[in-house]
Design an enzyme around this catalytic site. Structure first.
Site, mmCIF file in Angstrom:
data_model
loop_
_atom_site.group_PDB
_atom_site.id
_atom_site.type_symbol
_atom_site.label_atom_id
_atom_site.label_comp_id
_atom_site.label_asym_id
_atom_site.label_seq_id
_atom_site.Cartn_x
_atom_site.Cartn_y
_atom_site.Cartn_z
ATOM 1 N N LYS A 58 -44.017 1.866 -77.727
ATOM 2 C CA LYS A 58 -42.645 1.212 -77.446
ATOM 3 C C LYS A 58 -41.913 2.026 -76.333
ATOM 4 O O LYS A 58 -42.287 3.226 -76.188
ATOM 5 C CB LYS A 58 -41.797 0.918 -78.742
ATOM 6 C CG LYS A 58 -42.768 -0.230 -79.405
ATOM 7 C CD LYS A 58 -41.701 -0.651 -80.992
ATOM 8 C CE LYS A 58 -42.609 -1.512 -81.744
ATOM 9 N NZ LYS A 58 -41.750 -1.763 -82.770
ATOM 10 N N GLU A 140 -35.836 12.573 -69.128
ATOM 11 C CA GLU A 140 -34.495 12.974 -69.013
ATOM 12 C C GLU A 140 -34.194 13.643 -70.407
ATOM 13 O O GLU A 140 -34.905 13.337 -71.543
ATOM 14 C CB GLU A 140 -33.400 11.943 -68.577
ATOM 15 C CG GLU A 140 -33.554 11.521 -67.291
ATOM 16 C CD GLU A 140 -32.413 10.573 -66.861
ATOM 17 O OE1 GLU A 140 -31.508 10.989 -66.621
ATOM 18 O OE2 GLU A 140 -32.736 9.290 -67.309
ATOM 19 N N TYR A 203 -36.576 8.823 -52.598
ATOM 20 C CA TYR A 203 -36.973 7.298 -52.362
ATOM 21 C C TYR A 203 -36.185 7.049 -50.971
ATOM 22 O O TYR A 203 -37.063 6.519 -50.016
ATOM 23 C CB TYR A 203 -36.576 6.592 -53.270
ATOM 24 C CG TYR A 203 -36.969 6.811 -54.870
ATOM 25 C CD1 TYR A 203 -37.964 7.737 -55.043
ATOM 26 C CD2 TYR A 203 -36.421 6.230 -55.894
ATOM 27 C CE1 TYR A 203 -38.275 7.887 -56.404
ATOM 28 C CE2 TYR A 203 -36.856 6.552 -57.317
ATOM 29 C CZ TYR A 203 -37.794 7.431 -57.436
ATOM 30 O OH TYR A 203 -38.085 7.839 -58.669
ATOM 31 N N GLU A 253 -28.954 20.019 -54.123
ATOM 32 C CA GLU A 253 -27.833 19.278 -54.656
ATOM 33 C C GLU A 253 -27.116 20.440 -55.195
ATOM 34 O O GLU A 253 -27.691 21.661 -55.464
ATOM 35 C CB GLU A 253 -28.100 18.010 -55.430
ATOM 36 C CG GLU A 253 -28.885 18.350 -56.910
ATOM 37 C CD GLU A 253 -29.092 17.220 -57.857
ATOM 38 O OE1 GLU A 253 -29.448 16.086 -57.195
ATOM 39 O OE2 GLU A 253 -29.180 17.285 -59.101
ATOM 40 N N HIS A 296 -27.009 14.515 -63.210
ATOM 41 C CA HIS A 296 -28.205 15.266 -63.530
ATOM 42 C C HIS A 296 -27.854 16.360 -64.548
ATOM 43 O O HIS A 296 -26.857 16.994 -64.482
ATOM 44 C CB HIS A 296 -28.769 16.024 -62.569
ATOM 45 C CG HIS A 296 -29.734 14.777 -61.544
ATOM 46 N ND1 HIS A 296 -29.981 14.986 -60.383
ATOM 47 C CD2 HIS A 296 -30.029 13.695 -61.721
ATOM 48 C CE1 HIS A 296 -30.527 14.132 -59.601
ATOM 49 N NE2 HIS A 296 -30.550 13.262 -60.661
#
Length: 687
Positions: A58, A140, A203, A253, A296
């Protein structure tokens, strides 16, 4: 695709900072293996045999099943999966009871780890023990101390390379090998190597190079984790040697020093290469507020680290061609390749064509509220008095009236991938006054290891009589750091007599509680009543929302932390003033959009809303339907401009344009930015 079997030693030129030398000096164990020897494992392709850890089940494992189906259809050579204790099959592939069984029977070259953040470290450890050449961890919210332990293991071996955690993965469009969850419709086989911290910005970058007909050779998702297993310099070394790569793009970043290390590498590369491959770059977070975690886990700036602007300037000085938005990469890179005689032909654009903006204006229908499940986590800073109480528990003298002579910070070194001490005579930890002393996560004892204490004392120019008191303070900080899973402990101390601490600022890793259920007592120190109301409400809805100071009049709604940072940057550069940073997370569902609209419109400064969405795995038509539904169900009183790009972008744009709602839709960032700035009244629109 040519497989890179070895990289010459002279080609492996990761930036060796003084901190790395210090760490080897102060490490409690001798280092016999070199993690840099695993660089070659990044060169994936049609030959790569991929294993899935977390193949069935799951939650995130169900995502792995869908991902595996797509990857198989695309051409990735998946040899099976792992489910502890089960010896069965799934998707027509074997499911092994352990990584050891998978290694013995399937001989994988790489493994994709699709388990929750609290299980990720254990899964990585299993792969390291079986010497799987490449490990890609996508989850994450992996606790920082779990990753510190993993990096201690990685640095003691030379067989396994890690990509991640908290990353989209690594993909070879040429070899049609995907290890991660990147949106396949954006990719096209070509000659551009891309390395990025941010998934959504990567992306956008990929789509831009595909639209320009360039395509990609290899794309490395460095990821947004504070302790990335593979960094910019690693990827740059691969791209330099890769015959399929003609141009290189780097997407950074705020947070850490990886971009500065990359700038040094680029500077050296240009000196030693007669016809260097063109390098372009972008750094997100130039206009985001200091001292905040921008979505992030790794998007925060520690004491002594450069801000995003400094990184941008360093890369530019080194010779990288900088852009302010990723959609500019494709055409500019094509120009650079043509100028340098490196353009070898173009690829199919996969339907990514530039179109004029579509827009329509209609009336809005008010509706009802909704909710969504929490996804994001945040870090915790305790009150100064709470930090001082923790020090008192470790028998560290505290005197809040004493003056401050020295400033110490126990934090993480993102290049050394270890804890480190910052020692300074400056409250702002200015580089020229600050010493950086990385040390091993395992086996360090400041009360016994006086070589490290002496080095710190020497930098601070302390008398020998102060060594024992300094060691006692450092040992107390180290105990708090490990026991309570901190990521930054700062103190101001007086060096006379007992080495008294005047003030303290302690930050702890919330993922340890949210993902793994640890550190509940630290979590309970958080006082929600004293935090920004909107930011607390956003957290309940799985959104990262940060209210920006000043007279911001544009509300932003973006899916992805890196893209959200870049949206604030680009709008500011174009003359706009943003009222907030808002990251809906990887997906922009109807519920997150509704919650986001409510948050943004609760700010009376907002005069217009800019929705900037890149549809990756979640298609643009589905996102458009969610925006339309959320708009209809939410009482809106400000104009909304939507920029929608990515998978099925034409259909998504058409759905919004024909919705008969006061939504204006664009595919290009420039036109959309100019329009929302005009609607917000920040400056005259010059189109």
């Amino acid at each position: 695709m040519t497989r890179l079997c070895s990289i010459p030693a002279q080609a492996r030129r990761p930036l060796v900072r003084s901190s790395l030398k210090q760490m080897s000096r102060f490490s409690t164990s001798s280092r016999t293996c070199d993690y840099a020897d695993t660089l070659q494992n990044l060169k994936i392709g049609a030959h790569t045999r991929v294993l899935f850890q977390g193949f069935t089940g799951k939650s995130i494992a169900s995502t792995a099943t869908a991902n595996a189906k797509e990857s198989l259809e695309w051409g990735t050579k998946i040899v099976g999966g792992v489910k502890p204790g089960f010896d069965t099959s799934h998707l027509g592939l074997p499911v092994f009871p352990s990584v050891r069984a998978a290694r013995m029977r399937a001989q994988p070259d790489a493994t994709a780890i699709y388990v929750p953040g609290n299980q990720t470290a254990k899964a990585i450890e299993e792969a390291i023990e079986e010497e799987i050449p490449l490990v890609v961890a996508v989850a994450e919210h992996v606790p920082i101390h779990d990753m510190l332990r993993i990096h201690s293991m990685l640095k003691s071996q030379s067989k396994t390379r890690l990509v991640g955690a908290n990353c989209p993965g690594i993909i070879s469009p040429i070899g049609r090998c995907r290890i991660g969850f990147q949106p396949l419709p954006c990719f096209a086989a070509g000659n551009i190597g891309i390395v990025a911290k941010s998934g959504t910005l990567s992306y956008e970058t990929v789509a831009s190079t595909s639209r320009a007909g360039l395509g990609q050779s290899l794309c490395v998702g460095m990821g947004g984790d504070p302790l990335a297993g593979t960094n910019f310099v690693d990827a740059l070394n691969i791209f330099e040697q890769d015959p399929d790569t003609e141009g290189i793009i780097l997407v950074g970043e705020t947070g850490g020093t990886a971009e500065m290390d990359a700038a040094e590498w680029i500077k050296d590369y240009h000196k030693r290469t007669s016809n260097p491959k063109p390098i372009m770059a972008l750094v997100g977070g130039v206009y985001t507020p200091p001292g905040r975690i921008m979505g992030h886990a790794g998007a925060w700036t520690a004491p002594g680290e450069p801000n995003a602007k400094a990184k941008y300037e360093a890369l530019e000085r080194a010779g990288a061609v900088m852009v302010d938005h990723p959609e500019k990469f494709g055409e500019l890179m094509k120009t650079l390749l043509t100028t340098r005689g490196r353009l070898q032909g173009t690829t199919s654009t996969n339907g990514f064509n530039q179109r004029r903006g579509l827009h329509t204006m209609r009336r809005v229908t008010p509706g009802r509220k909704g909710a969504c499940q929490p996804q994001q986590t945040r870090s915790i800073y305790v009150k100064p008095f709470q930090a001082l109480d923790m020090l008192r528990e470790k028998s560290i003298p505290v005197n809040e009236t004493a003056h401050s002579d020295v400033f110490l910070s126990l934090t993480i070194d993102r290049t050394a991938l270890s804890p480190c001490i910052l020692a300074s005579t400056s409250t702002g930890f200015e580089p020229e006054q600050t010493g950086r002393f990385p040390f091993a996560y395992e086996g360090t004892d400041f009360s016994k290891d006086h070589s490290l204490v002496e080095a710190i004392a020497s930098h601070l120019q302390l008398p020998a009589a102060a060594y024992d008191n300094l060691a006692r303070l450092l040992q107390g900080l180290w105990q708090i750091f490990r026991e309570k899973e901190a990521y930054i402990l700062e103190v101001r101390a007086n060096v006379t007599n007992k080495f008294e601490v005047r003030d303290a600022r302690f930050g702890f890793d919330d993922a340890a509680f949210r993902s793994a259920g640890r550190q509940q007592e630290v979590q309970q120190l958080r006082n929600l009543a004293e935090e920004v109301v909107e930011e607390v409400e956003a957290e309940k809805d799985g959104i990262v929302y940060i209210k920006l100071e000043g007279a911001g009049s544009i509300g932003t709604l973006v899916n992805g932390a890196g893209l959200a940072m870049n949206t604030v940057d680009a709008l500011t550069i174009h003359g706009g003033r943003c009222a907030n940073f808002l990251d809906t997370g990887g997906k922009a569902t109807t519920e997150t959009v509704k919650a986001s609209f409510r948050l943004i419109t609760s700010d009376p400064r907002v005069k217009a809303i800019f929705v900037n969405i890149f549809g990756g795995l979640t298609r643009c038509d589905m996102i458009a339907e969610g925006i339309i539904q959320a708009f209809r169900e939410t009482k809106m009183s400000v104009p909304v401009v939507v920029r929608l790009r990515g998978t099925n972008e034409a259909l998504g744009q058409h759905l919004i344009a024909s919705s008969k709602l006061p939504l204006e839709v664009y595919d290009g960032f420039e036109a959309a930015a100019h329009r929302v700035i005009e609607l917000a009244g920040d400056r005259k629109h010059y189109y």
